[in-house]
Every structure is written in structure tokens, then in C-alpha cells.
Design an enzyme around this catalytic site. Structure first.
Site, PDB file in Angstrom:
ATOM      1  N   LYS A  13       0.830  -1.220   0.000  1.00 33.58           N
ATOM      2  CA  LYS A  13       0.000   0.000   0.000  1.00 33.58           C
ATOM      3  C   LYS A  13       0.862   1.267   0.000  1.00 33.58           C
ATOM      4  CE  LYS A  13      -2.034  -0.970   3.904  1.00 33.58           C
ATOM      5  NZ  LYS A  13      -1.426  -2.259   4.237  1.00 33.58           N
ATOM      6  N   ARG A  88     -10.032   1.221   8.060  1.00 31.15           N
ATOM      7  CA  ARG A  88      -9.701  -0.184   8.359  1.00 31.15           C
ATOM      8  C   ARG A  88     -10.799  -0.862   9.165  1.00 31.15           C
ATOM      9  NH1 ARG A  88      -3.289  -1.214   8.708  1.00 31.15           N
ATOM     10  NH2 ARG A  88      -2.690   0.710   7.718  1.00 31.15           N
ATOM     11  N   ARG A 127      11.768  -5.937   5.641  1.00 35.24           N
ATOM     12  CA  ARG A 127      11.723  -4.539   6.068  1.00 35.24           C
ATOM     13  C   ARG A 127      12.241  -4.410   7.506  1.00 35.24           C
ATOM     14  NH1 ARG A 127       6.153  -1.368   5.709  1.00 35.24           N
ATOM     15  NH2 ARG A 127       5.646  -2.656   7.489  1.00 35.24           N
ATOM     16  N   ARG A 133      11.569  -1.561  11.928  1.00 40.41           N
ATOM     17  CA  ARG A 133      10.287  -1.070  12.456  1.00 40.41           C
ATOM     18  C   ARG A 133       9.820  -1.957  13.609  1.00 40.41           C
ATOM     19  NH1 ARG A 133       5.511   0.514   8.269  1.00 40.41           N
ATOM     20  NH2 ARG A 133       4.205  -0.730   9.643  1.00 40.41           N
ATOM     21  N   ARG A 144      -0.943  -8.729  13.261  1.00 40.01           N
ATOM     22  CA  ARG A 144      -1.479  -7.727  12.331  1.00 40.01           C
ATOM     23  C   ARG A 144      -2.300  -8.400  11.227  1.00 40.01           C
ATOM     24  NH1 ARG A 144       3.965  -5.120  10.842  1.00 40.01           N
ATOM     25  NH2 ARG A 144       2.836  -3.913   9.293  1.00 40.01           N
TER      26      ARG A 144
HETATM   27  P1  B4P Z   1       3.520  -1.932   2.440  1.00 40.65           P
HETATM   28  O1  B4P Z   1       2.394  -2.875   2.316  1.00 40.65           O
HETATM   29  O2  B4P Z   1       3.562  -0.776   1.509  1.00 40.65           O
HETATM   30  O3  B4P Z   1       3.486  -1.614   3.974  1.00 40.65           O
HETATM   31  P2  B4P Z   1       2.700  -0.506   4.733  1.00 40.65           P
HETATM   32  O4  B4P Z   1       2.057   0.510   3.842  1.00 40.65           O
HETATM   33  O5  B4P Z   1       3.677   0.010   5.679  1.00 40.65           O
HETATM   34  O6  B4P Z   1       1.472  -1.223   5.385  1.00 40.65           O
HETATM   35  P3  B4P Z   1       1.271  -1.714   6.852  1.00 40.65           P
HETATM   36  O7  B4P Z   1      -0.124  -2.219   6.870  1.00 40.65           O
HETATM   37  O8  B4P Z   1       2.345  -2.665   7.196  1.00 40.65           O
HETATM   38  O9  B4P Z   1       1.512  -0.471   7.820  1.00 40.65           O
HETATM   39  P4  B4P Z   1       0.748   0.897   8.104  1.00 40.65           P
HETATM   40  O10 B4P Z   1       1.794   1.903   8.188  1.00 40.65           O
HETATM   41  O11 B4P Z   1      -0.378   1.146   7.146  1.00 40.65           O
HETATM   42  O12 B4P Z   1       4.964  -2.554   2.206  1.00 40.65           O
HETATM   43  C1  B4P Z   1       5.527  -3.539   3.032  1.00 40.65           C
HETATM   44  C2  B4P Z   1       6.925  -3.941   2.522  1.00 40.65           C
HETATM   45  O13 B4P Z   1       6.822  -4.622   1.281  1.00 40.65           O
HETATM   46  C3  B4P Z   1       7.863  -2.765   2.276  1.00 40.65           C
HETATM   47  O14 B4P Z   1       9.126  -3.066   2.830  1.00 40.65           O
HETATM   48  C4  B4P Z   1       7.953  -2.651   0.757  1.00 40.65           C
HETATM   49  O15 B4P Z   1       9.216  -2.195   0.315  1.00 40.65           O
HETATM   50  C5  B4P Z   1       7.734  -4.082   0.318  1.00 40.65           C
HETATM   51  N1  B4P Z   1       7.088  -4.162  -0.992  1.00 40.65           N
HETATM   52  C6  B4P Z   1       6.079  -3.388  -1.446  1.00 40.65           C
HETATM   53  N2  B4P Z   1       5.731  -3.750  -2.707  1.00 40.65           N
HETATM   54  C7  B4P Z   1       6.531  -4.813  -3.043  1.00 40.65           C
HETATM   55  C8  B4P Z   1       6.638  -5.648  -4.211  1.00 40.65           C
HETATM   56  N3  B4P Z   1       5.851  -5.471  -5.295  1.00 40.65           N
HETATM   57  N4  B4P Z   1       7.566  -6.645  -4.193  1.00 40.65           N
HETATM   58  C9  B4P Z   1       8.354  -6.831  -3.107  1.00 40.65           C
HETATM   59  N5  B4P Z   1       8.320  -6.068  -1.975  1.00 40.65           N
HETATM   60  C10 B4P Z   1       7.402  -5.071  -1.944  1.00 40.65           C
HETATM   61  O16 B4P Z   1       0.105   0.647   9.559  1.00 40.65           O
HETATM   62  C11 B4P Z   1       0.904   0.390  10.689  1.00 40.65           C
HETATM   63  C12 B4P Z   1       0.051   0.363  11.960  1.00 40.65           C
HETATM   64  O17 B4P Z   1      -0.552   1.673  12.180  1.00 40.65           O
HETATM   65  C13 B4P Z   1      -1.155  -0.583  11.973  1.00 40.65           C
HETATM   66  O18 B4P Z   1      -0.778  -1.919  12.288  1.00 40.65           O
HETATM   67  C14 B4P Z   1      -2.032   0.094  13.073  1.00 40.65           C
HETATM   68  O19 B4P Z   1      -1.571  -0.191  14.358  1.00 40.65           O
HETATM   69  C15 B4P Z   1      -1.824   1.574  12.807  1.00 40.65           C
HETATM   70  N6  B4P Z   1      -2.855   2.108  11.889  1.00 40.65           N
HETATM   71  C16 B4P Z   1      -2.628   2.609  10.629  1.00 40.65           C
HETATM   72  N7  B4P Z   1      -3.800   2.998  10.070  1.00 40.65           N
HETATM   73  C17 B4P Z   1      -4.788   2.730  10.980  1.00 40.65           C
HETATM   74  C18 B4P Z   1      -6.198   2.878  10.969  1.00 40.65           C
HETATM   75  N8  B4P Z   1      -6.846   3.378   9.914  1.00 40.65           N
HETATM   76  N9  B4P Z   1      -6.892   2.485  12.065  1.00 40.65           N
HETATM   77  C19 B4P Z   1      -6.270   2.006  13.146  1.00 40.65           C
HETATM   78  N10 B4P Z   1      -4.932   1.810  13.222  1.00 40.65           N
HETATM   79  C20 B4P Z   1      -4.183   2.174  12.143  1.00 40.65           C
END
Ligand code: B4P
Length: 194
Positions: A13, A88, A127, A133, A144
């Protein structure tokens, strides 16, 4: 353009949000990034959020909704935005609906990025190695994924019913996935997506 990017942790994402927001000329808003910025500043919101994030749990809706409402009221969101990781929960869906209705705006599309759980865990462990992280340990990643399945996966049915959902395979290179998202959005706007 008002777009949502949904998907399990690690689906890509945050990675795709930056490219898509650039492409459409709208701000990419990641609730996860905003929370992490507050954690880094040690603000009161950051201290609250950190407890939940480190455990792999969602930050409570009232905290998340207030923060998002404030961000969407900023002038750069007036003509559109891309939300990464919000909503979410069904309560967050209702809050976003209310915000949009108050502003006389409508949602354009919801992109659901999907990937196999083993690949998700593999990416997040990579990551963890590269960025350290706090919520990327294997136990927290598993939690998660469970929270996502229970709380967020049901949102896809809601948006599919509204004719707004495009499901995209998140496996492959970053560029391949970006191409798929653009193709899915074109199909959706032609009225034959789902
Ligand atoms: P991403 O999937 O991009 O990870 P993310 O955006 O950080 O999503 P995530 O759900 O983990 O965390 P968020 O910050 O939203 O990428 C993951 C990895 O994969 C990266 O290292 C990337 O380089 C790699 N990658 C991507 N594409 C690839 C490909 N094509 N091939 C290979 N590798 C690839 O949320 C974190 C926390 O915040 C949540 O757990 C929650 O506690 C809180 N939170 C956030 N939003 C919330 C909400 N709306 N409500 C309540 N809590 C919330």
C-alpha cells in the site's frame, strides 16, 4: 480523484500510494505514517498510538477518526486525496462517508491490493531487517494479519456492493503492480470492474 488503497500489511500500500498520488496529483495520506511521525515526536497522540502499533493492534477508532478528519480538512485535500490504510474498520468507513458527505464529495474508487500471507510475512521480515520497524517482528506481523482478516477484510464486500472495488494482485515487481492498478482503475471507471 478520491481514492482508497486497502490491503493486508505488506501488500504494498505505502509503496504504491506514493506512485499513484504522484500520477493523479493528489496528496497520499497514510494513517500509519502520521502515527509514526507522532511517535517520533513523542506527542500525546504518539504515546497512545505506539502502545497499539507495537502490539499489532489498531489504534482506537475515535483517535484515528479525529486525526484523519483534521488531515482531510487541510487545503491540499480540497480537490482529492489518496488514503493509504484508512478506513480499516466499519466505523471508519462510516466516519469517512460522513466527512465526504459534509464536503459534498464522493469516493472514486477503492483498490484492494492482495498477496499471499507467506509473501507478506517475507516482505515485512525483510523490512524489519532493513528499517527496524518495531511492529515488524514475526509475532506482531502474525497478529497484524489476524486483525486485518477480522476487522478490515470485510470492508471489501461493502465497497464491492457500492461498485467501487478493484482487486489487484500485489505479487510481482513494484512497476508491474502499479500498471495493474492503473488498468484496474480504467476498467472500473468504464463501469465493468468489481
Ligand atoms: P507496504 O504494504 O507498503 O506496507 P505498509 O504501507 O507500511 O502497510 P502496513 O499495513 O504494514 O503499515 P501501516 O503503516 O499502514 O509494504 C511492506 C513492505 O513490502 C515494504 O518493505 C515494501 O518495500 C515491500 N514491498 C512493497 N511492494 C513490493 C513488491 N511489489 N515486491 C516486493 N516487496 C514489496 O500501519 C501500521 C500500523 O498503524 C497498523 O498496524 C495500526 O496499528 C496503525 N494504523 C494505521 N492505520 C490505521 C487505521 N486506519 N486504524 C487504526 N490503526 C491504524
Amino acid at each position: 480523484m478520491r481514492l482508497l488503497l486497502m490491503g493486508p500489511p505488506g501488500a504494498g500500500k505505502g509503496t504504491q500510494a506514493v506512485t499513484m498520488a504522484d500520477r493523479f496529483g493528489v496528496p497520499a495520506i497514510s494513517t500509519g505514517d502520521i502515527f509514526r511521525a507522532h511517535v517520533a515526536q513523542q506527542s500525546e497522540l504518539g504515546r497512545t498510538a505506539q502502545r497499539f502499533m507495537d502490539a499489532g493492534e489498531y489504534v482506537p477508532d475515535e483517535v484515528t477518526n479525529a486525526m484523519l478528519g483534521q488531515r482531510l480538512s487541510e487545503p491540499d485535500c480540497a480537490d482529492g486525496f489518496l488514503l493509504d490504510g484508512y478506513p480499516r474498520t466499519l466505523q471508519q468507513v462510516a466516519e469517512l462517508d460522513a466527512i465526504l458527505e459534509r464536503g459534498g464529495a464522493v469516493l472514486g474508487a477503492v483498490v484492494l491490493l492482495d498477496a499471499d500471507p507467506d509473501e507478506l510475512v517475507r516482505r515485512l521480515l525483510l523490512r524489519a531487517r532493513d528499517q527496524g520497524r518495531a511492529d515488524d517482528t514475526e509475532a506482531v506481523i502474525r497478529r497484524r494479519l489476524e486483525v486485518y482478516a477480522a476487522e478490515t477484510a470485510p470492508l471489501a464486500a461493502e465497497y464491492a456492493e457500492r461498485g467501487l472495488l478493484a482487486t489487484v494482485d500485489g505479487l510481482g515487481s513494484v512497476d508491474e503492480v502499479a500498471e495493474r492498478i492503473l488498468a484496474a482503475l480504467t476498467t472500473l471507471s468504464a463501469g465493468v470492474g468489481g
